[in-house]
Every structure is written in structure tokens, then in C-alpha cells.
Write an enzyme that holds these catalytic residues in place. Structure first.
Site, PDB file in Angstrom:
ATOM      1  N   SER A  29     -59.366   3.272  28.922  1.00 33.98           N
ATOM      2  CA  SER A  29     -58.869   3.400  29.640  1.00 33.98           C
ATOM      3  C   SER A  29     -58.483   2.412  30.974  1.00 33.98           C
ATOM      4  O   SER A  29     -57.876   2.960  31.832  1.00 33.98           O
ATOM      5  CB  SER A  29     -59.103   4.520  30.016  1.00 33.98           C
ATOM      6  N   ASN A 116     -69.230  11.674  31.823  1.00 28.98           N
ATOM      7  CA  ASN A 116     -68.428  13.053  32.350  1.00 28.98           C
ATOM      8  C   ASN A 116     -68.521  14.175  33.460  1.00 28.98           C
ATOM      9  O   ASN A 116     -67.234  13.718  34.403  1.00 28.98           O
ATOM     10  CB  ASN A 116     -68.764  13.700  31.540  1.00 28.98           C
ATOM     11  N   THR A 161     -22.073  28.957  50.196  1.00 24.33           N
ATOM     12  CA  THR A 161     -22.240  30.067  49.404  1.00 24.33           C
ATOM     13  C   THR A 161     -21.888  29.516  48.235  1.00 24.33           C
ATOM     14  O   THR A 161     -20.537  29.446  48.080  1.00 24.33           O
ATOM     15  CB  THR A 161     -22.643  31.491  49.714  1.00 24.33           C
ATOM     16  N   HIS A 162     -22.120  29.622  46.854  1.00 26.51           N
ATOM     17  CA  HIS A 162     -21.867  29.013  45.771  1.00 26.51           C
ATOM     18  C   HIS A 162     -20.983  27.925  45.683  1.00 26.51           C
ATOM     19  O   HIS A 162     -20.064  27.564  45.125  1.00 26.51           O
ATOM     20  CB  HIS A 162     -20.596  30.373  45.191  1.00 26.51           C
ATOM     21  N   SER A 283     -20.937  -1.358  43.897  1.00 28.71           N
ATOM     22  CA  SER A 283     -20.883  -1.238  42.027  1.00 28.71           C
ATOM     23  C   SER A 283     -20.821  -2.649  41.415  1.00 28.71           C
ATOM     24  O   SER A 283     -19.782  -3.683  42.383  1.00 28.71           O
ATOM     25  CB  SER A 283     -19.658  -0.545  41.533  1.00 28.71           C
ATOM     26  N   LYS A 289     -16.773   1.053  46.566  1.00 24.14           N
ATOM     27  CA  LYS A 289     -17.993   0.779  46.052  1.00 24.14           C
ATOM     28  C   LYS A 289     -19.247   1.499  47.182  1.00 24.14           C
ATOM     29  O   LYS A 289     -19.881   0.629  47.284  1.00 24.14           O
ATOM     30  CB  LYS A 289     -18.157   2.270  44.995  1.00 24.14           C
ATOM     31  N   ASN A 291     -22.581   3.806  46.736  1.00 25.90           N
ATOM     32  CA  ASN A 291     -22.915   4.405  45.841  1.00 25.90           C
ATOM     33  C   ASN A 291     -24.641   4.676  46.846  1.00 25.90           C
ATOM     34  O   ASN A 291     -24.808   4.224  47.232  1.00 25.90           O
ATOM     35  CB  ASN A 291     -23.313   4.341  44.521  1.00 25.90           C
ATOM     36  N   GLU A 296     -29.858  10.097  44.489  1.00 21.02           N
ATOM     37  CA  GLU A 296     -29.490   9.706  43.322  1.00 21.02           C
ATOM     38  C   GLU A 296     -30.667   9.691  42.951  1.00 21.02           C
ATOM     39  O   GLU A 296     -31.385  10.339  41.918  1.00 21.02           O
ATOM     40  CB  GLU A 296     -28.390   8.749  43.188  1.00 21.02           C
ATOM     41  N   TYR A 323     -66.687  18.755  28.132  1.00 16.57           N
ATOM     42  CA  TYR A 323     -65.658  17.137  28.053  1.00 16.57           C
ATOM     43  C   TYR A 323     -64.859  17.304  26.519  1.00 16.57           C
ATOM     44  O   TYR A 323     -66.446  17.618  26.065  1.00 16.57           O
ATOM     45  CB  TYR A 323     -66.569  16.213  29.027  1.00 16.57           C
ATOM     46  N   GLN A 328     -59.331  11.982  28.552  1.00 16.55           N
ATOM     47  CA  GLN A 328     -59.344  10.713  29.260  1.00 16.55           C
ATOM     48  C   GLN A 328     -57.130  10.860  29.357  1.00 16.55           C
ATOM     49  O   GLN A 328     -56.810  10.070  30.381  1.00 16.55           O
ATOM     50  CB  GLN A 328     -58.906   9.279  28.507  1.00 16.55           C
ATOM     51  N   LYS A 331     -55.593  10.487  32.984  1.00  7.81           N
ATOM     52  CA  LYS A 331     -54.877   9.658  34.572  1.00  7.81           C
ATOM     53  C   LYS A 331     -53.142   9.874  34.516  1.00  7.81           C
ATOM     54  O   LYS A 331     -53.095   9.597  35.639  1.00  7.81           O
ATOM     55  CB  LYS A 331     -55.948   8.908  34.136  1.00  7.81           C
TER      56      LYS A 331
HETATM   57  N1  ARG Z   1     -63.136   7.574  30.282  1.00  5.92           N
HETATM   58  C1  ARG Z   1     -63.542   8.338  29.969  1.00  5.92           C
HETATM   59  C2  ARG Z   1     -62.784   9.445  30.755  1.00  5.92           C
HETATM   60  O1  ARG Z   1     -61.562   9.203  31.652  1.00  5.92           O
HETATM   61  C3  ARG Z   1     -64.831   8.719  30.758  1.00  5.92           C
HETATM   62  C4  ARG Z   1     -65.315   9.848  30.484  1.00  5.92           C
HETATM   63  C5  ARG Z   1     -66.046   9.425  28.903  1.00  5.92           C
HETATM   64  N2  ARG Z   1     -67.408   9.957  29.283  1.00  5.92           N
HETATM   65  C6  ARG Z   1     -67.335  10.353  27.485  1.00  5.92           C
HETATM   66  N3  ARG Z   1     -68.484  10.929  27.000  1.00  5.92           N
HETATM   67  N4  ARG Z   1     -66.233   9.457  26.441  1.00  5.92           N
HETATM   68  O2  ARG Z   1     -62.200  10.273  30.271  1.00  5.92           O
END
Ligand code: ARG
Length: 465
Positions: A29, A116, A161-162, A283, A289, A291, A296, A323, A328, A331
Site C-alpha cells: 500500500s 493495526n 418550481t418544476h 470550444s 462558445k 462553456n 459542469e 482487523y 487496506q 485509503k
Molecule cells: N497497510 C495496512 C493497511 O493499510 C496496515 C495494517 C496492516 N496490518 C497487518 N496486520 N497486515 O491496513
């Protein structure tokens, strides 16, 4: 693999072959969680200081760790840090570099904690900071909306309205409606921040730790309100991320509604407002144009933010405690929500004060759309006619106007009296646009006087924040 047949992983003790290279990349990660590097270091510093306080680390060891982490922080800030996918995530990258720098003491940092509780702490710290940055942008946007509203407390436009002309309103009143949506968003943001502001540190892997840790100490050092209550919940909970994404989805929904109105209002058919060139693009084929790309695009961004909310809800659904590696996956949706929300707020906060209402066009649209028909009905009620009958009379008058292409205020008294002899000379007071808005003079109404007072209350609310 190192010479003695072990892998070089921080957790490699029980493994006898190296991780498959695809698996390594698949499970890593670090490419995205390095965004939490500063929070990770902050959490480690608090943890180490606590370990020293309770006698698990010596003062000298703490000093070494502090010095090492300061150096790591400097390397990251200067862009010199070598991130390694082999070290999986931000936590192990930083810990490994610390150990490289200070030797054996670096390996003691992870005493009494787990990735964790570490990652749960980092995300909360990161998101809390993001909430503060978002709150600042939201306040900037709201201030812009409210002051534009105060400037246009008596600028008349048709209310819809509408998407059909309904009754005249003031442009300021419409803008204050936007502010109410944003105000609720702001409340949700602060609620969500308050609930996430607890320290999971000390939950360790899931059950707590055998070391005599002081969780209140780390919680205070990290400016958390208090430590979380239950270690299993601490490492498995991602409610705060879901709440944040729900906040983001609703905020973006509101911004998309405002965007839609800006798009409509800037169109050649409406011409209610001008947006300065810097918020628009041209455009490549049609030279005429201009825009409204910024609104948007904001309108379009709601799709990804809604998607992130659903992704997180689905991620957590049926996940057993505590956990799991699934987590993971929290994120990227979360980070993209933060980025998208910040960008959209910035775009809007910059753009709103630059909106230029075309007052004559707004007024003409309100005038020509029979927008004072309800006022005529209310007038007849005041003269003694039951509302349903008044509705019928005015409906006939509007039908006449449509057939003869004239507005109610353009009909002479004899014509109007043809629909009801309760109508007198004073009818023209209520058929004017100014008379119509001024008559809605109560809390929450569109009368200029009310709009000014409401804008002032909104301004004070923002200031008190
Ligand atoms: N990279 C992991 C996460 O984002 C960190 C925690 C990992 N813990 C584990 N026991 N593998 O969640």
C-alpha cells in the site's frame, strides 16, 4: 532472501521463501499510504514518549528514536526518502529506515503496538487534519455566498418550481438557500470530526498489550479527545471514514445542484448571470462558445464521491472483527474523496464572489412569466373571495394574458375587472415585482428586509465558528 535463508521482511521470521513478486506488489500500500507519513511519525513519537514514561524505553533510547524520526521526516519532506514496495506500507518503510539510521533501538519502537492500531491512528489523524482544511474552505465558500446574498437582497429574479416560473424571489434569498445546504454540510463535517477524534493507539493487534501502557498519555499527546473504549473495535472500525464519505457525497450533491443552476443561468436562453472568463473554457470548433466548465465538472465529480461512499460501505459489510487486510482498501477512496471535496470547494469558493447577476434579464424573466399570479389570488382573498375561487379567477386572467401575449400588470383595470369586480385600482400594488417580494415579510421569506437580516444572522454564525 538473506544469507541465512530468511526473507528480509520485518515479519519474515517464520517464512522460508520470498514473497511472490506479484503478491508483493498486490499487497503493498506504500504507493498511496505514504500520504500519511507525517501522521505516522507523529504517532510513533507519541508512542515512544509513552513507552519511556512507563519505563519500557530508557530516556536515551527515546532520544535516539526522536532524533532518528526527525531525520526520517526531513528526508520525506525533502523528497529524498527511498520508498520501497518490498517494505509494503508507510509504517514499515519508516520503521526500517529508522532502524537503518539508529540501529537496534529502532527495532524497539514497535513494542506494545501493532500496525493495526498504528494504521487506525494514522487515518484518524490524517482525516482529522483533512476535516480542518475542508472546514476552512467551506467557511470561505459560505462567506462568499452570504456576502453576495447581502449585496443582492433586493435583486429580483423568478423563483421556479418544476423549472417553470413560479413566484418572484430575490437573488439574495436564492443564495441564502444555498447557504442553508452548506450550513448543514458544515454541521455534518464537525459531527464527523468529533466522533473520529478518539485514539485507538494501544489496542495493538486486537486484544491490547501486556506492557504497562498509558493510553491516556498517547491520546493527549496526539490531541485526541480520549482513548477508544474497546481494543477489538479500535482496530476494526472504519465508521469515521464512511461518515466522512457520506458528508462528502452530500456536500457534492449540493454543489452539483448549485452547479446545475449556474449552468442554466449562464445559458443564452436564460442569461441570468455572467461567469468571468477565467472560470470558463471555449470550444475547439465553435468559436462563439463560452462553456461553464468549472460548474459542469463539479457537477460531474459527485459520481466519483458517491462511488467512494458505496465502496467503503461495501468494504465493511459482513467483515468479521477485528482487523482484516480488506481494510487496506479504505485509503484510496478516502483520499480521493478528500482531494475531490477540497478541489470542488476551492473552485466554488473562488467562483461564487465572481458571479455577476444580469439584473435586467432576471427582472424581465420574472415580469413576463405571470410570476405575480399568486399575489393576485391573495389580493382577492383579502377582498373576501375564498382561495379556490380566487385561484379560478386568476387562472382565467392568465389564460387571457397568454392568448393576448400580455402580463397581468399590463392589463388595464377594466380588463382585470372583467374577471372579478372585487378588483380595484390598488391591484397594481400587488402585481408589481417589488410589491410581491416585499409582501413575503416573515422569517424565512423572500422580502429584501428579511434577506438582509438572514444574511446578517448567517454571517454571525460563520464568525462564531
Ligand atoms: N497497510 C495496512 C493497511 O493499510 C496496515 C495494517 C496492516 N496490518 C497487518 N496486520 N497486515 O491496513
Amino acid at each position: 532472501m538473506s544469507k541465512d535463508g530468511q526473507t528480509s521482511k520485518l515479519w519474515g521470521g517464520r517464512f522460508s521463501e520470498a514473497t511472490d513478486s506479484f503478491v508483493q506488489r498486490f499487497t503493498a500500500s506504500v504507493t498511496f499510504d505514504q500520504r500519511m507519513a507525517m501522521e505516522d511519525i507523529r504517532g510513533s513519537l507519541a508512542h515512544a514518549a509513552m513507552l519511556c514514561k512507563v519505563g519500557v524505553l530508557s530516556g536515551e533510547e527515546l532520544a535516539q528514536i526522536e532524533e532518528g524520526l526527525a531525520q526520517v521526516r526531513g528526508e520525506i519532506e525533502r523528497g529524498e526518502f527511498q520508498w520501497s514496495v518490498e517494505l509494503e506500507d508507510v509504517h514499515m518503510n519508516i520503521e526500517a529506515r529508522l532502524t537503518q539510521l539508529i540501529g537496534i533501538t529502532g527495532k524497539k519502537l514497535h513494542t506494545g503496538r501493532s500496525r493495526n492500531d498504528q494504521v487506525a491512528t494514522d487515518i484518524r489523524l490524517y482525516l482529522r487534519g483533512a476535516c480542518d482544511a475542508i472546514g476552512t474552505e467551506l467557511t470561505r465558500l459560505q462567506s462568499g455566498v452570504v456576502s453576495l446574498a447581502a449585496q443582492h437582497s433586493d435583486t429580483i429574479m423568478p423563483g421556479f418550481t418544476h423549472l417553470q416560473t413560479a413566484q418572484p424571489v430575490t437573488f439574495g434569498h436564492h443564495l441564502l438557500a444555498w447557504n442553508e445546504m452548506l450550513e448543514r454540510d458544515h454541521g455534518r463535517l464537525l459531527d464527523c470530526r468529533a466522533r473520529m477524534n478518539q485514539s485507538p493507539l494501544g489496542a495493538a493487534a486486537l486484544a491490547g498489550t501486556t506492557y504497562p501502557i498509558d493510553r491516556a498519555h498517547t491520546a493527549a499527546a496526539l490531541d485526541f479527545e480520549r482513548p477508544t473504549e474497546n481494543s477489538l473495535d479500535s482496530v476494526s472500525d472504519r465508521d469515521f471514514a464512511i461518515e466522512f464519505c457520506a458528508f462528502g457525497a452530500l456536500l457534492l450533491t449540493h454543489l452539483s445542484r448549485m452547479s446545475e443552476e449556474l449552468v442554466i443561468w449562464t445559458s443564452a436562453q436564460f442569461k441570468f448571470i455572467d461567469l468571468p472568463d477565467r472560470f470558463c473554457t471555449g470550444s475547439s470548433i465553435m468559436p462563439q462558445k463560452k462553456n461553464p466548465d468549472v460548474p459542469e465538472l463539479v457537477r460531474g465529480k459527485v459520481g466519483r464521491v458517491n462511488g467512494h461512499l458505496v465502496a467503503l460501505l461495501t468494504l465493511m459489510k459482513s467483515q468479521p472483527l477485528a482487523y482484516n487486510k480488506d481494510n487496506q482498501e479504505d485509503k484510496e477512496p478516502l483520499f480521493d474523496t478528500v482531494d475531490t471535496v477540497l478541489d470542488c470547494l476551492r473552485a466554488f469558493a473562488d467562483m461564487v464572489p465572481a458571479i455577476q447577476p444580469r439584473q435586467a434579464e432576471m427582472r424581465e424573466a420574472a415580469r413576463s412569466g405571470f410570476s405575480t399570479a399568486t399575489d393576485l389570488a391573495d389580493y382577492l382573498v383579502r377582498k373576501g373571495l375564498p382561495f379556490r375561487d380566487a385561484h379560478e379567477v386568476v387562472g382565467k386572467a392568465v389564460g387571457h394574458g397568454v392568448a393576448h401575449d400580455c402580463d397581468l400588470a399590463e392589463m388595464d383595470l377594466d380588463t382585470l375587472r372583467g374577471f372579478s369586480d372585487l378588483i380595484g385600482e390598488d391591484v397594481y400594488d400587488v402585481l408589481t415585482l417589488e410589491g410581491s417580494v416585499a409582501a413575503r415579510n416573515h422569517l424565512g421569506g423572500t422580502a429584501p428586509q428579511q434577506v438582509l437580516a438572514a444574511a446578517e444572522r448567517a454571517r454571525q454564525r460563520l464568525q462564531a465558528r
